[in-house]
Design a protein around this motif. Structure first.
Motif, mmCIF file in Angstrom:
data_model
loop_
_atom_site.group_PDB
_atom_site.id
_atom_site.type_symbol
_atom_site.label_atom_id
_atom_site.label_comp_id
_atom_site.label_asym_id
_atom_site.label_seq_id
_atom_site.Cartn_x
_atom_site.Cartn_y
_atom_site.Cartn_z
ATOM 1 N N GLU A 116 30.395 -2.194 -41.603
ATOM 2 C CA GLU A 116 29.266 -1.473 -42.202
ATOM 3 C C GLU A 116 28.085 -1.464 -41.228
ATOM 4 N N ALA A 117 27.842 -2.600 -40.562
ATOM 5 C CA ALA A 117 26.747 -2.672 -39.588
ATOM 6 C C ALA A 117 27.032 -1.742 -38.399
ATOM 7 N N PHE A 118 28.286 -1.697 -37.962
ATOM 8 C CA PHE A 118 28.711 -0.825 -36.861
ATOM 9 C C PHE A 118 28.391 0.643 -37.191
ATOM 10 N N LEU A 119 28.745 1.041 -38.413
ATOM 11 C CA LEU A 119 28.521 2.445 -38.800
ATOM 12 C C LEU A 119 27.031 2.722 -39.010
ATOM 13 N N ARG A 120 26.327 1.750 -39.605
ATOM 14 C CA ARG A 120 24.881 1.931 -39.834
ATOM 15 C C ARG A 120 24.152 2.153 -38.513
ATOM 16 N N ALA A 121 24.591 1.423 -37.503
ATOM 17 C CA ALA A 121 23.915 1.529 -36.196
ATOM 18 C C ALA A 121 24.134 2.895 -35.570
ATOM 19 N N ARG A 122 25.227 3.571 -35.934
ATOM 20 C CA ARG A 122 25.543 4.878 -35.338
ATOM 21 C C ARG A 122 25.128 6.061 -36.218
ATOM 22 N N ALA A 123 24.962 5.798 -37.517
ATOM 23 C CA ALA A 123 24.678 6.890 -38.456
ATOM 24 C C ALA A 123 23.396 7.624 -38.077
ATOM 25 N N ILE A 124 23.433 8.962 -38.269
ATOM 26 C CA ILE A 124 22.233 9.783 -38.011
ATOM 27 C C ILE A 124 21.811 10.367 -39.364
ATOM 28 N N PRO A 125 20.849 9.712 -40.031
ATOM 29 C CA PRO A 125 20.505 10.173 -41.384
ATOM 30 C C PRO A 125 19.775 11.516 -41.360
ATOM 31 N N SER A 126 19.895 12.250 -42.450
ATOM 32 C CA SER A 126 19.149 13.510 -42.619
ATOM 33 C C SER A 126 18.447 13.452 -43.957
ATOM 34 N N ARG A 127 17.300 14.074 -43.996
ATOM 35 C CA ARG A 127 16.572 14.114 -45.266
ATOM 36 C C ARG A 127 17.282 15.029 -46.262
ATOM 37 N N PHE A 128 17.731 16.175 -45.756
ATOM 38 C CA PHE A 128 18.434 17.127 -46.629
ATOM 39 C C PHE A 128 19.838 17.350 -46.081
#
Ligand code: FAD
Ligand code: UDP
Length: 369
Positions: A116-128
């Protein structure tokens, strides 16, 4: 003289034919322009005695107890949990992406929290999150998006994930555990004798007359009926009055191989742009058959051909909405199913929709009597 003319002998048409005949004692004429019933679920047996799915791999899975109860009147079930491997960086790894996938690709030994930490570090969040691209980037970041989703989606749809609704790639979850089943629904099983046999039993009623190899337009003005049920493409019904609704097609290449097994999972996905097909399926995994030979198929996406997939994106939905309004003005016609409702429905959703339409028709019949 028929009470109903039903166009299309797929799951939508068969469900309505069965309900109308058995519950309302209606006389039904069920026509399909193909030379068989079953629609896209059609699963014939080859000359070698191998069952395969003529229109690509169909795996039944649902969380609807009502749909299971309904279909179970017409079939016994063989439990089957579908598994898919993806061909990435020279390895075959599980899809949906899970702990095994990431540990194999990156030569790691992460536990679930580590993953989960691995993916969180790579995730690119978007507002919409308004596209499949944004959805996948927000879950797994760019590298895994490129490896698993971008190429596959561009082939499958002829569109970039940025041009498709989030619901398209959103069908594929991401997992931090080792669950390598493709689906997590409560009920996952295959009809014991296949889909065609199940649909055959649904429509095996003296009140249901079946004519295959028949386009309804060739009979509509020659037979008398009270109400039409249409499960074909809705834009075709209206002779493309507002233009064509796009549907994606596929070409299937089937091969019988003279060896018991060729691959270790039901499907192997090919996300690379260098491979022209999207996936290979070995049907014995799905059917549970034991046989000295095996049938595999490759799927080549096509812009033209039989309509298989509605293409979920805003402009297509807007065009469909115009057709839906026309449809609502038709007295005496019910539109139901994946092509007529222009929805990326799974089989269980088609049955649920058909059962709901039946309830509405039954209520109308009660008012009339
Ligand atoms: P269809 O099965 O398309 O039936 C419509 C019928 O109408 C067709 O047989 C057509 O010939 C007929 N018709 C159309 N126009 C006319 C006309 N003018 N005159 C006469 N007949 C006409 N779902 C799952 O749940 N699990 C899966 O694993 C799965 N895999 C899939 C894989 C592929 C490659 C595809 C394409 C679909 C898959 N689906 C899966 C979805 C599933 O196929 C559909 O949800 C379901 O079969 C749709 O049933 P339907 O009756 O709405 O449409
Ligand atoms: N998808 C992908 N890579 C995969 C599997 C799926 O990019 O390995 C995307 C692709 O856009 C596909 C969609 O997710 O069309 C839905 O996949 P699914 O397996 O549900 O498609 P279907 O069985 O309906 O063809």
């Amino acid at each position: 003289m028929y009470d109903f003319l039903i166009v299309g002998a797929g799951l939508a048409g068969a469900t309505l034919a069965e309900r109308l005949a058995s519950q309302l004692d209606a006389n039904v004429l069920l026509v399909d322009r193909r030379d068989h019933i079953g629609g896209n679920c059609y699963d014939p047996v080859s000359p070698d005695g191998l069952r395969y799915h003529r229109y690509g791999p169909h795996i039944f899975h649902t969380n609807s107890a009502d749909v299971v109860a309904y279909l179970s009147r017409f079939t016994a079930w063989r439990p089957y949990a579908h598994r898919v491997l993806s061909h990435v960086n020279g390895q075959l790894v599980p899809v949906p992406i899970n702990r095994t996938t990431i540990n194999a690709l990156y030569d790691l030994n992460l536990d679930s929290a580590g993953l989960e930490a691995f993916l969180r570090a790579r995730a690119i969040p978007s507002r919409f999150i308004d596209s499949s691209e944004k959805l996948i980037l927000s879950r797994v970041g760019r590298e895994l998006y490129e490896l698993f989703f971008r190429g596959y989606t561009r082939k499958q749809w002829g569109l970039d994930p940025a041009e498709l609704d989030p619901t398209v790639c959103g069908r594929i979850p991401t997992r931090s555990n080792d669950d390598d089943r493709y689906f997590t629904d409560a009920f996952q099983a295959m009809p014991a004798d296949g889909f065609s046999a199940m649909i055959g039993r649904m429509t095996d009623d003296p009140r249901i007359e079946i004519v295959t190899g028949c386009d309804y337009r060739t009979v509509a003005d020659r037979v008398v009926f009270d109400r039409l049920i249409f499960t074909g493409p809705i834009d075709e019904y209206f002779e493309h009055r507002y233009g064509r609704l796009p549907y994606r097609s596929l070409e299937f290449e089937f091969t019988t191989v003279d060896t018991p097994w060729v691959q270790s999972a039901g499907c192997i996905n090919e996300p690379s742009a260098d491979v022209p097909y999207t996936r290979t399926t070995e049907y014995k995994h799905l059917t549970g058959q034991q046989h000295a030979k095996t049938i595999v198929s490759r799927e080549y996406p096509r812009a033209v051909g039989d309509p298989y997939y509605p293409i979920p994106r805003a402009d297509n939905r807007a065009l469909y909405e115009r057709y839906r309004k026309l449809a609502a003005r038709e007295t005496n016609v019910t539109f139901v199913g994946r092509l007529a409702e222009y929805r990326y429905y799974n089989m269980d959703q088609v049955v649920a929709s058909a059962l709901a339409k039946f309830e509405a028709l039954a209520a109308l019949a009660q008012v009339a009597s």
